[in-house]
Each structure stands twice: as C-alpha cells, then as structure tokens.
Scaffold this motif. Structure first.
Motif, PDB file in Angstrom:
ATOM      1  N   VAL A   1       0.847  -1.201   0.000  1.00 56.89           N
ATOM      2  CA  VAL A   1       0.000   0.000   0.000  1.00 56.89           C
ATOM      3  C   VAL A   1       0.883   1.251   0.000  1.00 56.89           C
ATOM      4  CG1 VAL A   1      -1.734   1.311   1.287  1.00 56.89           C
ATOM      5  CG2 VAL A   1      -1.945  -1.164   1.087  1.00 56.89           C
ATOM      6  N   ARG A   2       1.960   1.214   0.767  1.00 56.87           N
ATOM      7  CA  ARG A   2       2.910   2.323   0.781  1.00 56.87           C
ATOM      8  C   ARG A   2       3.526   2.534  -0.604  1.00 56.87           C
ATOM      9  NH1 ARG A   2       7.733   2.515   0.098  1.00 56.87           N
ATOM     10  NH2 ARG A   2       9.120   4.128   0.756  1.00 56.87           N
TER      11      ARG A   2
ATOM     12  N   ALA B   1      -0.849   7.030  -6.076  1.00 58.21           N
ATOM     13  CA  ALA B   1      -2.263   6.699  -5.862  1.00 58.21           C
ATOM     14  C   ALA B   1      -2.877   7.696  -4.881  1.00 58.21           C
ATOM     15  CB  ALA B   1      -2.399   5.282  -5.324  1.00 58.21           C
TER      16      ALA B   1
ATOM     17  N   ALA C   1       2.073   1.783  -3.437  1.00 64.82           N
ATOM     18  CA  ALA C   1       1.026   2.369  -4.277  1.00 64.82           C
ATOM     19  C   ALA C   1       0.951   3.873  -4.043  1.00 64.82           C
ATOM     20  CB  ALA C   1      -0.323   1.712  -3.980  1.00 64.82           C
ATOM     21  N   ARG C   2       1.064   4.283  -2.794  1.00 61.83           N
ATOM     22  CA  ARG C   2       1.051   5.709  -2.467  1.00 61.83           C
ATOM     23  C   ARG C   2       2.260   6.408  -3.092  1.00 61.83           C
ATOM     24  NH1 ARG C   2      -2.166   9.714  -1.950  1.00 61.83           N
ATOM     25  NH2 ARG C   2      -1.406  11.278  -0.526  1.00 61.83           N
TER      26      ARG C   2
ATOM     27  N   THR D   1      -5.818   4.471  -1.729  1.00 64.43           N
ATOM     28  CA  THR D   1      -5.038   3.862  -0.643  1.00 64.43           C
ATOM     29  C   THR D   1      -5.930   3.537   0.551  1.00 64.43           C
ATOM     30  OG1 THR D   1      -4.334   6.053   0.108  1.00 64.43           O
ATOM     31  CG2 THR D   1      -2.817   4.852  -1.304  1.00 64.43           C
TER      32      THR D   1
ATOM     33  N   LEU E   1      -5.248  -0.377  -8.110  1.00 58.59           N
ATOM     34  CA  LEU E   1      -4.159   0.469  -8.611  1.00 58.59           C
ATOM     35  C   LEU E   1      -4.155   0.492 -10.137  1.00 58.59           C
ATOM     36  CD1 LEU E   1      -1.706   2.220  -7.854  1.00 58.59           C
ATOM     37  CD2 LEU E   1      -0.323   0.141  -8.018  1.00 58.59           C
TER      38      LEU E   1
ATOM     39  N   TRP F   1      -5.611   9.374  -2.059  1.00 56.11           N
ATOM     40  CA  TRP F   1      -5.975   8.896  -0.725  1.00 56.11           C
ATOM     41  C   TRP F   1      -7.151   7.939  -0.757  1.00 56.11           C
ATOM     42  CZ3 TRP F   1     -10.774   9.636   1.262  1.00 56.11           C
ATOM     43  CH2 TRP F   1     -11.586  10.578   0.625  1.00 56.11           C
TER      44      TRP F   1
ATOM     45  N   ASN G   1      -5.994  -5.179  -4.454  1.00 52.09           N
ATOM     46  CA  ASN G   1      -5.266  -3.911  -4.441  1.00 52.09           C
ATOM     47  C   ASN G   1      -4.571  -3.654  -5.775  1.00 52.09           C
ATOM     48  OD1 ASN G   1      -6.163  -3.466  -1.874  1.00 52.09           O
ATOM     49  ND2 ASN G   1      -4.246  -4.060  -0.885  1.00 52.09           N
TER      50      ASN G   1
ATOM     51  N   MET H   1      -7.456   0.292  -0.289  1.00 54.62           N
ATOM     52  CA  MET H   1      -6.416  -0.731  -0.159  1.00 54.62           C
ATOM     53  C   MET H   1      -6.186  -1.082   1.307  1.00 54.62           C
ATOM     54  SD  MET H   1      -3.597   0.583  -2.860  1.00 54.62           S
ATOM     55  CE  MET H   1      -3.319  -0.395  -4.296  1.00 54.62           C
ATOM     56  N   LEU H   2      -6.117  -0.065   2.148  1.00 51.44           N
ATOM     57  CA  LEU H   2      -5.940  -0.311   3.585  1.00 51.44           C
ATOM     58  C   LEU H   2      -7.114  -1.087   4.160  1.00 51.44           C
ATOM     59  CD1 LEU H   2      -4.448   3.088   4.778  1.00 51.44           C
ATOM     60  CD2 LEU H   2      -3.300   0.866   4.768  1.00 51.44           C
TER      61      LEU H   2
END
Length: 181
Positions: free
Chosen positions: A121-122, A129, A124-125, A134, A171, A131, A167, A137-138
């Motif tokens: 996820v990090r 990506a 992807a950020r 993400t 993305l 908020w 996820n 995703m979270l």
C-alpha cells in the motif's frame, strides 16, 4: 584486580613500546593476495573512491536501485501474485500464495503477511495513488489481517479473499485512467 574507571574511559598508553599486542598500527609492507606489495598511497586512493550512495535522506534509500515507474508497478504486481496466487492446489483450480502458507503460523504469520501488504500500500502511495484508493487498499488489508487471525477459517479466507490482488486491480484501474506521460 579491577580496572579503574579512568582506564575504561581513556586507556593508558602501552609501556612496552610502539609494537605491543594492543597496537594496531601497520608494520612493514602491505601485501595483496597475489603476494605483491601495495603502496600506501594507492591504498588510500582506493578508499577515497569507495563509497555508498543511499539517496537523499535516511528514508529515501532504495535497496533495489533506481527503478522506473513501470518497474515499480511490475514489482508491486509480482509481490501481490506471490502473496495471493502463486501456486495451484493439485487436482483443483484453487490458487493460493505464501499469504495462505505463512498465515498457518498462528498470529505471527498473519502479522508478517499484513506487514508486507501494508508495504505494498505504501508503494502504491509512492506511485501516486490518491488517498481514496489507498484507503480502500488499507481496508482490504485490514479485513484480510483481522479475519486471517482466526485459526484455519482465517487461512481459508486469506486464500479466497486475495486482498493484494484486489489492491493490484484498484491500482491498475486508477493508473489506466491517468494520462500517459
């Protein structure tokens, strides 16, 4: 015999001369593996050229080198596949990954795979990506991590839910909507 505190903080000079066992200064020529003498000035030059590049600041060092955006996306997808769908259960069409295998270790296994998923996820950020992507995703990682903690039923859920592949799809859909650079 005890050592005075002063000797611990600032050891005394050796009384037996400059070549005592505690003296680590070089004595004699420096020899390489082939038996040739190395001159001290060439040795110093080699050490000046030897250095590590860790990037700008502590948190920006990249252990995988400087990857392009496409390479980072490919790495993201490869790790997600490894975690969720890398293997096929023989005799069936059920795919599973190391998330389901490591998850068999109670609590610790699910913590490890959740940490890897959070790293994705990090990533992807870092790929840009927004908020809301993400956050979804979270949410997938949280559901996978919490339900995965339940012994056996949670592992079956890990195999079927495939949070990391979800996820990847999130993305990918977002990346496909972005203008090409």
């Amino acid at each position: 015999m005890t050592m005075p505190d002063d000797d611990i903080l600032a050891p005394r000079k050796s009384r037996s001369g400059p070549h005592s066992p505690g003296d680590f200064s070089a004595r004699g020529p420096i020899i390489d593996q082939e038996g040739h003498e190395i001159r001290p000035e060439t040795l110093e030059q080699g050490f000046r050229e030897f250095r590590f590049e860790f990037g700008q600041g502590f948190g920006n060092g990249n252990p995988f080198g400087n990857l392009t955006r496409e390479q980072r996306i490919a790495r993201f997808e490869a790790i997600a596949r490894l975690l969720d769908v890398a293997f096929i259960l023989p005799g069936t069409n059920i795919r599973y990954g190391i998330d389901g295998l490591i998850g068999l270790i109670p609590v610790i296994g699910d913590l490890i795979t959740t940490a890897i998923s959070l790293w994705l996820v990090r990533e992807a950020r870092a790929l840009g990506a927004p908020w809301y992507i993400t956050a979804r995703m979270l949410g997938n990682v949280a559901i996978d991590g919490v339900v995965g903690m339940v012994p056996f039923a949670g592992d079956a859920f890990d195999v079927m839910f495939r949070a990391n592949m979800r996820n990847v799809r999130l993305l990918r859909r977002w990346l496909d909507k972005q203008p090409r650079m």
